[in-house]
Design a protein around this motif. Structure first.
Motif, PDB file in Angstrom:
ATOM      1  N   TRP A 101      17.989  -0.420  24.118  1.00 10.70           N
ATOM      2  CA  TRP A 101      18.505  -1.222  23.000  1.00 10.70           C
ATOM      3  C   TRP A 101      19.274  -0.392  21.999  1.00 10.70           C
ATOM      4  O   TRP A 101      19.977  -0.931  21.172  1.00 10.70           O
ATOM      5  CB  TRP A 101      17.346  -1.928  22.275  1.00 10.70           C
ATOM      6  CG  TRP A 101      16.179  -1.018  22.068  1.00 10.70           C
ATOM      7  CD1 TRP A 101      16.043  -0.056  21.117  1.00 10.70           C
ATOM      8  CD2 TRP A 101      14.999  -0.987  22.861  1.00 10.70           C
ATOM      9  NE1 TRP A 101      14.855   0.584  21.274  1.00 10.70           N
ATOM     10  CE2 TRP A 101      14.184   0.039  22.329  1.00 10.70           C
ATOM     11  CE3 TRP A 101      14.549  -1.720  23.967  1.00 10.70           C
ATOM     12  CZ2 TRP A 101      12.939   0.350  22.868  1.00 10.70           C
ATOM     13  CZ3 TRP A 101      13.322  -1.414  24.494  1.00 10.70           C
ATOM     14  CH2 TRP A 101      12.522  -0.392  23.951  1.00 10.70           C
ATOM     15  N   TYR A 138      20.722 -13.799  23.861  1.00 11.05           N
ATOM     16  CA  TYR A 138      19.868 -12.940  24.685  1.00 11.05           C
ATOM     17  C   TYR A 138      19.580 -13.633  26.011  1.00 11.05           C
ATOM     18  O   TYR A 138      18.954 -14.700  26.049  1.00 11.05           O
ATOM     19  CB  TYR A 138      18.560 -12.606  23.951  1.00 11.05           C
ATOM     20  CG  TYR A 138      17.821 -11.515  24.657  1.00 11.05           C
ATOM     21  CD1 TYR A 138      17.994 -10.185  24.294  1.00 11.05           C
ATOM     22  CD2 TYR A 138      16.987 -11.799  25.744  1.00 11.05           C
ATOM     23  CE1 TYR A 138      17.346  -9.168  24.982  1.00 11.05           C
ATOM     24  CE2 TYR A 138      16.345 -10.788  26.440  1.00 11.05           C
ATOM     25  CZ  TYR A 138      16.532  -9.485  26.050  1.00 11.05           C
ATOM     26  OH  TYR A 138      15.908  -8.477  26.737  1.00 11.05           O
ATOM     27  N   PHE A 154      12.836  -5.492  23.365  1.00  5.97           N
ATOM     28  CA  PHE A 154      14.243  -5.523  22.955  1.00  5.97           C
ATOM     29  C   PHE A 154      14.418  -6.483  21.780  1.00  5.97           C
ATOM     30  O   PHE A 154      14.977  -6.139  20.736  1.00  5.97           O
ATOM     31  CB  PHE A 154      15.115  -5.958  24.142  1.00  5.97           C
ATOM     32  CG  PHE A 154      16.517  -5.450  24.096  1.00  5.97           C
ATOM     33  CD1 PHE A 154      17.295  -5.555  22.943  1.00  5.97           C
ATOM     34  CD2 PHE A 154      17.096  -4.871  25.225  1.00  5.97           C
ATOM     35  CE1 PHE A 154      18.599  -5.091  22.914  1.00  5.97           C
ATOM     36  CE2 PHE A 154      18.406  -4.396  25.205  1.00  5.97           C
ATOM     37  CZ  PHE A 154      19.158  -4.516  24.045  1.00  5.97           C
TER      38      PHE A 154
END
Ligand code: GDP
Ligand code: MG
Length: 294
Positions: A101, A138, A154
């Motif tokens: 990330w 996402y 994440f």
């Protein structure tokens, strides 16, 4: 009426100004490689609110090897929307995904930093160019099980700096029952761990709170992407041809792509930008000021 000043026309003035200036929205896509991120970006550009009035040139986003940002101007009835999409490298290819990330968070912070510098500069521009990421899509793998720990890790980091909208990628690979059950489990996994968009905040009126609560109950959106037209009843539509028939991307009975698109560029565009400013950017700014000893 003698005491009439006419400030009720301000609304119309503001509307005209902002229509003339146009709108801008910055979106980022994040998720494992192969989940259809680039395809969905192309779908967003191709499936515009109304095709007839669009003047933009089609283009294809290259395979993601690093963070890439592309802009595209869409015009509808004389109103311009600059849609900027940041495509991030997919993770999950490596055996070790530790800290995958980091480049994503760094990119988001860099944009805050640019904005902060412009804002604090002595010769500040009348309108600061805004490259801050207003929303992060996402992508969740359509396993039908639960969220993976990598997803939770994440998103836990992302929700501190950006509005997260989770989507189930390639949802045409799940049956409708599997989809609903998967959505329910993901909502459970998210509910006590991650702050997803939309949020309920003070600026919203009753109706908006109701709408946002309802949207939260529908998350994550089960999307299907396609950058190709297929023929349905003699009409060309964006879709995927399967052995069992055509999945139409923009058909509400087939998937939730239109729910996502309408939320992004119709109903929640302004709110995404406001929340970015008063929540995410503000906490970045506060942290920065306190670490500067200001
Ligand atoms: P990225 O690595 O996340 O950018 O994924 P791509 O957009 O490059 O897509 C990877 C592969 O998945 C391509 O072969 C796409 O045609 C396919 N794909 C993309 N979206 C979908 C979808 O919604 N459903 C299905 N079944 N396949 C998809
Ligand atoms: Mg890609």
């Amino acid at each position: 009426l003698e005491s009439y000043v006419g400030f009720d026309t301000i609304q119309e003035q503001i509307r005209k100004k902002s229509l003339k200036r146009g709108f801008e929205l910055n979106i980022m896509v994040v998720g494992a490689s192969g989940l259809g991120k680039s395809t969905l970006v192309n779908t967003l550009f191709k499936a515009k609110l109304s095709r007839a009035s669009c003047i933009s040139q089609p283009f294809v986003i290259p395979k993601t090897v690093e963070i890439k940002t592309v802009s595209h101007v869409i015009e509808e009835k004389g109103v311009r929307l600059r849609l900027t999409i940041t495509d991030t490298p997919g993770f999950g290819d490596q055996v070790n995904n530790t800290n995958c990330w980091e480049p994503v968070i760094e990119y988001i912070h860099d944009q805050f930093d640019h904005y902060y510098r412009e804002e604090s500069s002595t010769y500040r521009k009348a309108r600061i160019p805004d490259t801050r990421v207003h929303c992060c899509l996402y992508f969740i793998e359509p396993t039908g099980h639960r969220l993976k720990s990598l997803d939770l890790e994440f998103m836990k980091r992302l929700d501190k700096c950006v509005n997260i909208i989770p989507v189930i990628a390639k949802s045409d690979t799940l049956t409708l029952e599997e989809r609903e059950a998967f959505k329910r489990r993901i909502r459970e996994d998210l509910s006590h761990n991650i702050n997803t968009y939309p949020i309920i905040h003070d600026e919203l009126d009753e109706d908006e709170v109701r709408t946002n609560t309802k949207i939260k109950e529908q998350l994550p959106f089960a999307v299907v992407g396609s950058d190709r037209n297929v023929s349905v009843g003699g009409k060309a539509v964006l879709g995927r041809k399967t052995r069992w028939g055509v999945i139409e991307v923009e058909n509400k009975n087939h998937c939730e792509f239109t729910l996502l698109r309408d939320m992004l560029i119709k109903t929640h565009m302004q709110d995404l930008k406001e929340v970015t400013d008063f929540l995410h950017y503000e906490s970045y700014r506060r942290e920065r000021c306190s670490s500067n000893g200001e």
